[in-house]
Motif scaffolding. Structure first.
Motif: not given
Length: 121
Positions: A37-38, A42, A45, A49
């Motif tokens: 996921k890195q 954003s 992500r 999540k």
């Protein structure tokens, strides 16, 4: 699809504000993406999540067909076409049992469906 291509496609979809495509790619490859996921932007992500939390709670994601039905109801509600709404509700009654669809409805649809007794406020 290779991981690098997948990451590029998801990030491109997020940049283009095509969140439905990004969500589709993430849903299809959720296990792989949780470990990498890195590499996601954003917004991607955050989608990941959200989908992980939903799956842990046991909530199934809406299918493409269900989203199309909700979009049609939103369009009918905007035009105040009660006949179209009634037909869709009658043919897809099970869809309105799910509580999460309320988040996908526009204010017109929420008002009309609440008045019809299909959903609760």
């Amino acid at each position: 699809m290779k991981l690098n291509e997948l990451i590029k496609q998801i990030n491109k979809s997020v940049e283009d504000y095509d969140y439905s495509s990004a969500r589709k790619y993430i849903e299809e490859n959720i296990e792989i993406l949780e470990t990498k996921k890195q590499l996601l932007k954003s917004n991607a992500r955050e989608i990941l999540k959200f989908l992980v939390e939903q799956s842990k709670m046991g909530v199934e994601p809406l299918s493409r067909k269900e989203l199309n039905i909700i979009n049609a109801i939103n369009a009918y509600a905007y035009k105040f076409d009660l006949r179209g709404i009634k037909v869709l509700v009658k043919e897809n009654a099970k869809l309105f049992i799910r509580e999460e669809i309320i988040a996908y409805l526009n204010n017109d649809a929420k008002t009309i469906l609440t008045g019809m007794g299909v959903i609760k406020n």
